[in-house]
Scaffold this motif. Sequence first.
Motif, PDB file in Angstrom:
ATOM      1  N   ARG A 177     -11.675  -6.595   3.834  1.00  0.00           N
ATOM      2  CA  ARG A 177     -11.770  -5.867   2.688  1.00  0.00           C
ATOM      3  C   ARG A 177     -10.411  -5.036   2.476  1.00  0.00           C
ATOM      4  NH1 ARG A 177     -16.456  -4.519   5.555  1.00  0.00           N
ATOM      5  NH2 ARG A 177     -15.605  -2.187   5.767  1.00  0.00           N
ATOM      6  N   LEU A 178      -9.944  -4.732   3.447  1.00  0.00           N
ATOM      7  CA  LEU A 178      -8.571  -3.844   3.464  1.00  0.00           C
ATOM      8  C   LEU A 178      -7.540  -4.908   2.929  1.00  0.00           C
ATOM      9  CD1 LEU A 178      -7.794  -2.135   6.818  1.00  0.00           C
ATOM     10  CD2 LEU A 178      -7.614  -1.242   4.538  1.00  0.00           C
ATOM     11  N   ALA A 179      -7.422  -6.119   3.179  1.00  0.00           N
ATOM     12  CA  ALA A 179      -6.252  -7.093   2.754  1.00  0.00           C
ATOM     13  C   ALA A 179      -6.587  -7.375   1.020  1.00  0.00           C
ATOM     14  CB  ALA A 179      -6.530  -8.448   3.758  1.00  0.00           C
ATOM     15  N   ALA A 180      -7.891  -7.293   0.629  1.00  0.00           N
ATOM     16  CA  ALA A 180      -8.100  -7.694  -0.541  1.00  0.00           C
ATOM     17  C   ALA A 180      -7.773  -6.407  -1.068  1.00  0.00           C
ATOM     18  CB  ALA A 180      -9.752  -7.820  -0.688  1.00  0.00           C
ATOM     19  N   THR A 181      -8.105  -5.226  -0.821  1.00  0.00           N
ATOM     20  CA  THR A 181      -7.888  -3.967  -1.469  1.00  0.00           C
ATOM     21  C   THR A 181      -6.331  -3.685  -1.843  1.00  0.00           C
ATOM     22  OG1 THR A 181      -9.635  -2.873  -0.590  1.00  0.00           O
ATOM     23  CG2 THR A 181      -8.125  -1.463  -1.618  1.00  0.00           C
TER      24      THR A 181
END
Length: 209
Positions: free
Chosen positions: A94-98
């Motif tokens: 989720r962090l990488a996508a955000t």
Amino acid sequence: MLDRTRGIIRCVAVVLLVVALAAATAQGRERVALFMQAAAAVPTADLELVRNYAAQRCSIVSGGETCSQGDLMLAQRAANAYIGNSLTVDGLQRLAATLGADHIIIMRIVTWENAITYRPERSLLLLGATYFLDTSLQLLITPLGLLFGIERKASVSLFATVFNPRGDVVFTTTVSADDRPLFSLLTADPVEAAKKAVEAALYQMVVTL
């Protein structure tokens, strides 16, 4: 009038071309999210200095775009995923996508030491050099010889891990560095040792990845 219009059109075309090339270059650069944490007793101000240094050096060494600290804080809040010891693979994803990050780097400072030691061989070296001097001069220099043997060594160790956008570990390394200048009793600084450790870790990452 016609020549002036053509000149304006040419200038606009050149500006648009430069902007397009810059955008293409930016799109081709990898985006890196670098998190700096302390698993040791590190002063807050020193940790901030090391964090900013790591972000700057990461951009230079990797040639990519490093997320700002503001972006990292907002992304953690938006993804409800905070970098820590219990971060899950789903949270990393989720962090990488955000952030739109190609790599997530987590650096943890595991030791932060600033120790004073005594090296008798240094004192003996200076005292031996005064052997042929006058006795009164020897008496004056002897305290300096004892002081010359006192040394301060700043040592820092950090553990670095690199994740891909899927949350997989792609690289890990442990780096230790010392700062022990000539007049170390006055100038040895753990921040400088930490900078050396960060630099070494980043170069290892670039060579490996």
